[in-house]
Design a protein around this motif. Structure first.
Motif: not given
Ligand code: SF4
Length: 409
Positions: A127, A129-131, A133-134, A136-137, A171-172, A208, A247
């Protein structure tokens, strides 16, 4: 990994059975999953004092030192290294490469795992996007897609092997194809799957809100093969919190999307993810989320108590809430989610569903299965009803399942 080991001549056994190698494939999405990984590692060591214990997966990728420090662990491997059974079985020292430089999915990572009648196919990983809180990236690296030709041949293989339903995952997933050359898109991939594979039921994983295009809605509404079951992560119903989360949408955009979806497919099951207790979330901000949830046609919500993840932007934000408040808010949201789910299921009574038989309970003479709208269903039947899709009428609800019968009988 299981397939790799089997191909290399290993026998894969249950976690509690004696083994020569124990692989713990970890998740790091919350502090709780980290703790669960450490617990499993200790348990694996107790069960198999002489075995080689390998820690891999997302927790190993992001925080290798945490795991390397554990006396029970023999070797720590990253998310790329775990794809090779020789490395899993033999690497003498820790190896955790930089996932951020990975730009391609190796051919084998068109991964699928199957229940008896449904297969899950991962067509995208990572991903960009680098939200805030996340994690995952950091754990999965940048967005990479499996080329359409490979996805199509994978689905054809599954269809040839008798699978009725394929669930597309990533994942995305909404970013599918953007990294390919020539670029593709989720819509284009779905259109090709429908036209070129003969698949009976296609279920789409989480997309999303900002990526759920009008074209995708029309495609889902028009195609008889696409299941009317969608997962669209909201995360918060309050605009200021969404902004702090990074977001790229607001609550009115989300409401409008859900209303358009329900207008196009009134029977649709819409699930979502919500984070309770994001840093700085005030009572009013939390109330805004509750009010939006109440107003929207959700069938189910996955509620996550906010969990501080190292390296993320939110970890350094001010206003981290007391865990007691975070858990209270999560419990409150879960209670709302349970009410929404019950309401959704009650609306199904008297309706007809297309149910795929999955499991036969011989002693009860009942078959359990799943509808296109992701409603768990049961009906009187035999083993012949397994892996068959049939139209059934919902007559009642029992323990969250729709009790069905043949509409003609
Ligand atoms: S929440 Fe989803 S979109 Fe945001 S960074 Fe994590 S994986 Fe990417």
């Amino acid at each position: 990994m299981i397939e790799q080991f089997r191909n290399a001549g290993y026998t894969v056994v249950d976690f509690t059975e004696p083994a020569d190698i124990c692989v713990i494939n970890s998740c790091t999405v919350t502090a709780r999953t980290d703790a669960e990984t450490r617990r499993l590692i200790r348990r694996a060591r107790r069960l198999n004092p002489e075995a080689r214990i390998v820690a891999t997966g997302c927790y190993a990728q992001v925080s290798p030192d945490d795991l390397s420090r554990m006396p029970e662990v023999d070797v720590v491997l990253g998310n790329m290294e775990k794809l090779d059974s020789t490395v899993l079985a033999q690497a003498a020292e820790d190896r955790v490469g930089d996932v951020a430089v990975e730009t391609e999915i190796p051919p084998l990572s068109l991964t699928s795992f199957a229940e008896h009648t449904r297969a899950f196919l991962q067509v995208q990983n990572g991903c960009n996007t680098f939200c805030s809180y996340c994690i995952v990236p950091f754990a999965r690296g940048r967005s990479r897609s499996v080329v359409p030709a490979e996805v199509l041949s994978g689905i054809r293989r599954l269809v040839d092997n008798g699978f009725r339903e394929v669930v597309l995952t990533g994942i995305h997933l909404g970013a599918y194809g953007l990294d390919l050359s020539p670029a593709s898109s989720l819509e284009e991939l779905i259109r090709r799957i429908l036209a070129e594979t003969g698949l009976q039921r296609l279920r789409i994983g989480s997309v999303d809100p900002n990526e759920f295009s009008a074209e995708l809605i029309a495609l889902c509404a028009d195609s008889p093969a696409i299941c009317h079951h969608f997962h669209i992560p909201l995360q918060s119903g309050c605009d200021s919190v969404l902004q702090r989360m990074g977001r790229p949408y607001d609550s009115s955009f989300f409401s409008d999307l859900l209303n358009r979806l329900i207008n196009a497919m009134p029977d649709a099951f819409i699930g979502s993810d919500i984070i309770a207790g994001f840093p700085g979330e005030t009572d009013q901000e939390f109330e805004a989320t509750c009010a939006l949830i109440e107003a929207l046609p959700f069938a189910d919500l996955h509620v996550f108590p906010y969990s501080k993840r190292p390296k993320t932007k939110a970890a350094t934000m001010p206003g981290h809430l007391n865990p007691v408040i975070i858990n209270q808010r999560a419990a409150h949201l879960r209670a709302r989610a349970a009410r929404k789910k019950k309401q959704f299921l009650e609306r199904a009574i008297g309706r007809e569903l297309m149910v795929l038989g999955q499991q036969y309970d011989e002693s009860a003479g009942i078959v359990r299965g799943i509808s296109r709208e992701y409603i768990q269903a049961e009906f009187p039947g035999t083993s012949k009803d397994i892996n068959v899709e049939q139209r059934l009428m919902v007559t009642a609800l029992r323990e969250g399942r729709a009790v069905c019968r043949n509409p003609a009988g």
